[in-house]
Motif scaffolding. Sequence first.
Motif, short mmCIF file in Angstrom:
data_model
loop_
_atom_site.label_atom_id
_atom_site.label_comp_id
_atom_site.label_asym_id
_atom_site.label_seq_id
_atom_site.Cartn_x
_atom_site.Cartn_y
_atom_site.Cartn_z
N LEU A 67 66.68 9.60 59.89
CA LEU A 67 67.69 10.60 60.23
C LEU A 67 69.06 9.95 60.41
O LEU A 67 69.21 9.02 61.19
N ASP A 68 70.04 10.47 59.73
CA ASP A 68 71.44 10.10 59.91
C ASP A 68 72.13 11.29 60.55
O ASP A 68 72.29 12.35 59.92
N THR A 69 72.54 11.16 61.80
CA THR A 69 73.10 12.31 62.50
C THR A 69 74.42 12.80 61.89
O THR A 69 74.80 13.95 62.10
N LYS A 70 75.06 11.95 61.10
CA LYS A 70 76.28 12.40 60.43
C LYS A 70 75.98 13.46 59.37
O LYS A 70 76.88 14.20 58.95
N ALA A 71 74.73 13.53 58.95
CA ALA A 71 74.33 14.53 57.95
C ALA A 71 73.94 15.86 58.59
O ALA A 71 73.57 16.80 57.88
N LEU A 72 74.05 15.94 59.91
CA LEU A 72 73.60 17.13 60.62
C LEU A 72 74.73 18.10 60.92
O LEU A 72 75.82 17.71 61.33
N ALA A 73 74.43 19.36 60.72
CA ALA A 73 75.26 20.43 61.25
C ALA A 73 74.82 20.68 62.69
O ALA A 73 73.95 19.97 63.22
N GLY A 123 78.92 20.09 63.82
CA GLY A 123 77.86 19.13 64.06
C GLY A 123 78.22 18.07 65.08
O GLY A 123 79.39 17.95 65.51
N PRO A 124 77.25 17.25 65.47
CA PRO A 124 77.43 16.29 66.56
C PRO A 124 78.42 15.18 66.27
O PRO A 124 78.97 14.59 67.21
N ASN A 125 78.67 14.88 64.99
CA ASN A 125 79.60 13.82 64.64
C ASN A 125 80.83 14.31 63.90
O ASN A 125 81.62 13.52 63.40
N ASP A 126 80.99 15.63 63.83
CA ASP A 126 82.17 16.19 63.17
C ASP A 126 83.41 15.98 64.03
O ASP A 126 83.35 16.01 65.26
N ASP A 127 84.54 15.80 63.37
CA ASP A 127 85.80 15.63 64.10
C ASP A 127 86.16 16.88 64.89
O ASP A 127 85.85 18.01 64.48
N ASP A 301 91.19 9.67 69.92
CA ASP A 301 90.28 9.55 71.07
C ASP A 301 88.86 9.95 70.65
O ASP A 301 88.67 10.78 69.76
N ARG A 302 87.89 9.36 71.36
CA ARG A 302 86.49 9.65 71.04
C ARG A 302 85.73 10.07 72.29
O ARG A 302 85.85 9.44 73.34
N ILE A 303 84.95 11.13 72.17
CA ILE A 303 84.13 11.62 73.28
C ILE A 303 82.66 11.59 72.87
O ILE A 303 82.31 11.97 71.75
N ARG A 304 81.83 11.11 73.80
CA ARG A 304 80.39 11.05 73.59
C ARG A 304 79.71 11.77 74.76
O ARG A 304 80.03 11.49 75.92
N ASP A 320 78.99 12.81 69.40
CA ASP A 320 79.92 11.68 69.33
C ASP A 320 81.03 12.05 68.36
O ASP A 320 80.86 12.01 67.14
N GLN A 321 82.19 12.44 68.90
CA GLN A 321 83.25 13.01 68.10
C GLN A 321 84.59 12.31 68.31
O GLN A 321 84.86 11.80 69.39
#
Length: 328
Positions: A67-73, A123-127, A301-304, A320-321
């Motif tokens: 699983l690559d979370t960047k591929a997730l909506a 998604g979790p890694n979308d800007d 800035d980045r928020i997790r 993680d955005q």
Amino acid sequence: MKLGSLKEGGRDGTLIVVDRAVKKAVRATGVAPTLQKALDDWTTAEPKLRALAQQLADGKAAGAFDLDTKALAAPLPRAYQWADGSAYVVHVELVRKARGVEMPPSFWTDPLMYQGGSDSFIGPNDDIEAVDEAHGIDFEGEIGVIVDDVPMGVTPEAARRHIRLVTILNDVSLRNLIVTELAKGFGFFHGKPATAFAPVAVTPDELGDAWDGGKLNLPLISTLNGKEFGHPNAATDLTFDFGQLIAHAAKTRHLEAGTVVGSGTVANRDAGVGCSCIAERRVRETIDSGKPATPFMSFGDRIRIEMFDRAGQSIFGAIDQKVARYTP
């Protein structure tokens, strides 16, 4: 059982079953093409999805992949309804105290709730796309639940039995726009851009004894630019549990399967645990010293935001955005 959605197959994504470590997954299209379709017929879909989850756990699921979370909506890339409460009234109390405004007693007995934009979750890694830093860009760490069909007038006790999935989310806020919108007396709109969700939503049994049917008894950890911002416990100082929030949302309407209900910003009275949003820290700074010191978010800035079980395993995966400038 943990479920997610890949960014493929159209606007509603492709349903996947994810392992407990949020490392492996398998497409669940043989059961339902999307999470919304599974929720529409949960009685039929759930046992089949659980069987697939067991195959994945046993290493026997055909087509399993890393699983690559960047591929997730978002688990639900769009929903029929998004109702966000403010279940941590201590958070509201602090904000009003900093403004020198008395809080109505009814806030402790009648939940606050607004209807947010649900046509496009991210998604979790979308800007976090923003036009202007002057809008006051803020994150908000929350708990969310996804329900099946809920009848109008449901009791809080019965409402808890309609919770099918639990997740965490980042309800992004543009604080400086919210101020002017609230002054109009007609609610949020521009101040609430797209909400981001964790990689997966989980069935309540995944939470063990941390879940009592209406609340989640674990810290929600927010990390801003690599430094912990807060770890308030999601069960502490919770004025309204999810049974009460769902019942409130269903007071005068039926809720369709796939409705998402949010807790509002997780907040504790104890300042030592930090905050789940910048606005609350600024409020505390104002109360303590007369003015805020912590700035809102800037481009880059980045928020997790993440929650761990008592064994230290990430339950939902991490949001993680990065904040990014959007140019129309």
